[in-house]
Scaffold this active site. Sequence first.
Site, PDB file in Angstrom:
ATOM      1  N   CYS A   1     -15.148 -63.395 -84.500  1.00  0.00           N
ATOM      2  CA  CYS A   1     -14.998 -62.689 -83.332  1.00  0.00           C
ATOM      3  C   CYS A   1     -13.990 -61.468 -83.370  1.00  0.00           C
ATOM      4  CB  CYS A   1     -15.032 -63.419 -81.927  1.00  0.00           C
ATOM      5  SG  CYS A   1     -14.883 -62.290 -80.460  1.00  0.00           S
ATOM      6  N   LYS A  15      10.878 -55.799 -41.422  1.00  0.00           N
ATOM      7  CA  LYS A  15       9.914 -55.671 -40.585  1.00  0.00           C
ATOM      8  C   LYS A  15       9.144 -56.796 -41.190  1.00  0.00           C
ATOM      9  CE  LYS A  15       6.199 -53.494 -37.835  1.00  0.00           C
ATOM     10  NZ  LYS A  15       5.599 -54.647 -37.929  1.00  0.00           N
ATOM     11  N   CYS A  49     -15.670 -68.225 -76.304  1.00  0.00           N
ATOM     12  CA  CYS A  49     -16.598 -67.773 -77.407  1.00  0.00           C
ATOM     13  C   CYS A  49     -16.326 -68.554 -78.514  1.00  0.00           C
ATOM     14  CB  CYS A  49     -16.178 -66.337 -77.704  1.00  0.00           C
ATOM     15  SG  CYS A  49     -16.369 -65.823 -79.387  1.00  0.00           S
ATOM     16  N   ASP A  68      -5.437 -54.647 -43.162  1.00  0.00           N
ATOM     17  CA  ASP A  68      -4.368 -54.089 -42.066  1.00  0.00           C
ATOM     18  C   ASP A  68      -4.331 -52.662 -42.058  1.00  0.00           C
ATOM     19  OD1 ASP A  68      -3.981 -56.607 -41.420  1.00  0.00           O
ATOM     20  OD2 ASP A  68      -1.799 -56.509 -42.004  1.00  0.00           O
ATOM     21  N   ALA A  69      -4.178 -52.259 -43.388  1.00  0.00           N
ATOM     22  CA  ALA A  69      -4.225 -50.632 -43.568  1.00  0.00           C
ATOM     23  C   ALA A  69      -5.481 -50.039 -43.192  1.00  0.00           C
ATOM     24  CB  ALA A  69      -3.848 -50.177 -45.119  1.00  0.00           C
ATOM     25  N   ARG A  81       3.219 -63.713 -28.329  1.00  0.00           N
ATOM     26  CA  ARG A  81       3.321 -62.488 -27.648  1.00  0.00           C
ATOM     27  C   ARG A  81       2.200 -62.359 -26.656  1.00  0.00           C
ATOM     28  NH1 ARG A  81       4.425 -56.374 -29.424  1.00  0.00           N
ATOM     29  NH2 ARG A  81       2.764 -56.709 -30.688  1.00  0.00           N
ATOM     30  N   GLU A  98      10.376 -63.569 -35.319  1.00  0.00           N
ATOM     31  CA  GLU A  98       9.009 -63.744 -36.131  1.00  0.00           C
ATOM     32  C   GLU A  98       8.949 -65.008 -36.698  1.00  0.00           C
ATOM     33  OE1 GLU A  98       7.633 -60.963 -35.834  1.00  0.00           O
ATOM     34  OE2 GLU A  98       6.179 -60.735 -37.384  1.00  0.00           O
ATOM     35  N   GLU A 115      16.827 -53.508 -40.205  1.00  0.00           N
ATOM     36  CA  GLU A 115      16.343 -54.805 -40.236  1.00  0.00           C
ATOM     37  C   GLU A 115      14.898 -54.862 -41.233  1.00  0.00           C
ATOM     38  OE1 GLU A 115      15.515 -56.589 -36.333  1.00  0.00           O
ATOM     39  OE2 GLU A 115      17.409 -56.247 -35.813  1.00  0.00           O
ATOM     40  N   SER A 138       6.116 -53.772 -27.779  1.00  0.00           N
ATOM     41  CA  SER A 138       5.634 -53.447 -29.105  1.00  0.00           C
ATOM     42  C   SER A 138       6.607 -52.169 -29.669  1.00  0.00           C
ATOM     43  CB  SER A 138       4.618 -52.715 -28.749  1.00  0.00           C
ATOM     44  OG  SER A 138       3.852 -52.233 -30.165  1.00  0.00           O
TER      45      SER A 138
END
Length: 713
Positions: free
Chosen positions: A473, A147, A467, A59-60, A168, A204, A145, A108
């Site tokens: 080791c 989000k 391993c 989203d970013a 929506r 939501e 609130e 929106s």
Amino acid sequence: MSHPDLFGDAPADDAAEAQKNVSTEAALQTPAQQAARLRALLHHHAHCYYTLDAPEIPDAEYDRLFRELQALESAHPELLTPDSPTRRVGGRVLDSFPTVTHRVPMLSIRTETDNEATGAEAFDARIRKELGLLETDPPVVYVAELKFDGLAMSLRYENGVLVQAATRGDGETGEEVTGNIRTIGQIPLRLPQDAPAVLEVRGEVYMRRYDFEALNARQRDRIAAGIKGEKTFVNPRNAAAGAVRQLDSSIAAERPLSFFAYGLGDMTPAADGGPQWTSHYEMLQQLKAWGFPVAEQTSCVNGAAGLVAFHQRMAAERDALPYDIDGVVYKVNALALQARLGFVTREPRWAVAHKYPAQEEMTTVLAIDVQVGRTGKLTPVAKLAPVFVGGVTVTNATLHNELEARRKDVRVGDTVIVRRAGDVIPEVVSVVLERRPADAAQFTMTEHCPVCGSLAEREEGEADHRCTGGLFCSAQRKQAIWHFAHRRAMDIEGLGDKLVDQLVDSGQVKTLADLYHLEQSTLSVMDRMAEKSAVNLLEALEKSKNTTLGRFLFALGIRHVGEATAKELARHFGQLEAIMVASEEALLQVADVGPVVAHSIRSFFDQVHNREVVQALRDAGLSWAEGDALAPTEMPLAGVTVVLTGTLQSMGRDEAKEKLEALGAKVAGSVSKKTHYVVAGAEAGSKLDKARELGVPVLDDEGLAVLLAGLKP
Ligand code: IVH
């Protein structure tokens, strides 16, 4: 909401083409070409997000592209086209569901681009200006609130009965998904008598993280079982969107969704006048009284200072919440003031979203390294170009094992989406296939240990390669020593990672017992070892010799024997010798020990070199009180499993754990059906949630005190 809701049907090829050109060529393009490129990209990604429920980019990243286009259009208004993603609100309506025209449009909300506290101040300043308030006027009251990161839903009730649930869509027209929404237990199907004749509740629909994990685990099983058309979901929101728009309601019902109410749409008061409220907060309280979930964090706050405090408080609480939020929302409380402020295009002036830094970002895979764990487990780890995500810079992400790396098909050179939420370890969620270099090769596990060169093997039925070098080791040896020195094992203060590396690399410490033969002269020549620290370490080593059988057993690092099992073994057998010679059957008598653990203990002590290590440590002077196994009657909480979570008032978690264990209780790390009690302090998160879900009794500090009195509340 994360992708500003837009839609368009750009041919995917254009978008893919455009995508390759991102930023590098942007500078070479005319503004018109740049705008066209951004539009094609945004259209493409909106399609992936809304129609396919399968976003390709975080989203970013989408938000950045969106803002880039916005900036370009405001600098060159002549470039604005009516179909630009920035002109539209709302996703596209799918063909498969009946459409619904919203009687009151679903709006929106403006996003404050400044993610810092100053963003809240900017909003308050705008509101005061719009309202013509003077500095001397009192602060504006806001409702703050969360989000929620899900999808907006409008629930229509007529004469108190849920008649319609709609997404929506584009804000004017949405999809009718009533059947699927009815499967959400939290949503009332019927309202009390005093509810208005017509009421549209807006809120939501989201999926809690725990439910999301469980769903994805189920999906993985289905894929493994060869069921066609199944996929895993990238994140909870994406899974929620998929569930809501699932055409088969019975499938939707298998995908547990939740709901929070935060607003109203259409409303016709009841014949007798109906309820009255004059503020947003009062309205939310009324919705709560009618049975709608309203987030408990929702608060009334005063002015900018109140908003900033809320923003900060929620940033701290965010990780502990059982669901994702991507920010907070501020709303002017008084409805009269909201009316005065009005709207700009499709956004109310009286509300704003104030986001937090993203928990998903895009980066590239520089390499895939294989790391060796304490018990030889080989773990492929993606080395990433540093990326700021979830509040920290991430450079590594575990790929767990070969199967998992193959399943995600992460390759060197790939562009990937990385997620880090809370203190959970960063994870590669998916690969952006469009950006895969043509020559990227599939990952294969090394055949040899990258540290000691011994053969790497995968046992039948196990996912992990190991391993086979054992303590030969050096990677395993180092970690065996770190583990041995751990606070909850032998508790050797001052024996840090760097020092262990040096001691092993220089050959000074080959076995655990060598630690107890170290001398000041050897230690002092090590890097960053002042004389004082050398003396302190020798003292700590000396002190550690006086230990308990439980700690010693845990410190040996036997596979599958964690701290709790070690204590349980010590309690059951009382003496080390008895454990060393116990048969698997005898070991199975111990609470907490199953066949795998019993086998592991038996094979550990069957190996001569392990028995030698034990003897060498005893020879070095390690000792503990040995005795008979405690009789079960002295253990009032024997057989009781407790999980501790959150911050307790009365004592620290470690202390509570020790006290409970002393009474015979088992303190487990995660909640399951077998858990008897969950003790939850302040800011308890997902464990508390799971307890409620499974119906496990939840105790507070008082309940803990009852348990510690040896009683069962
Ligand atoms: S209020 C008139 N409150 O964020 C304002 N929205 O564009 C209408 N969202 O898609 C929205 N949490 O789904 C509001 N506490 C909250 C919210 C919230 C999440 C989503 C909503 C919408 C987007 C806002």
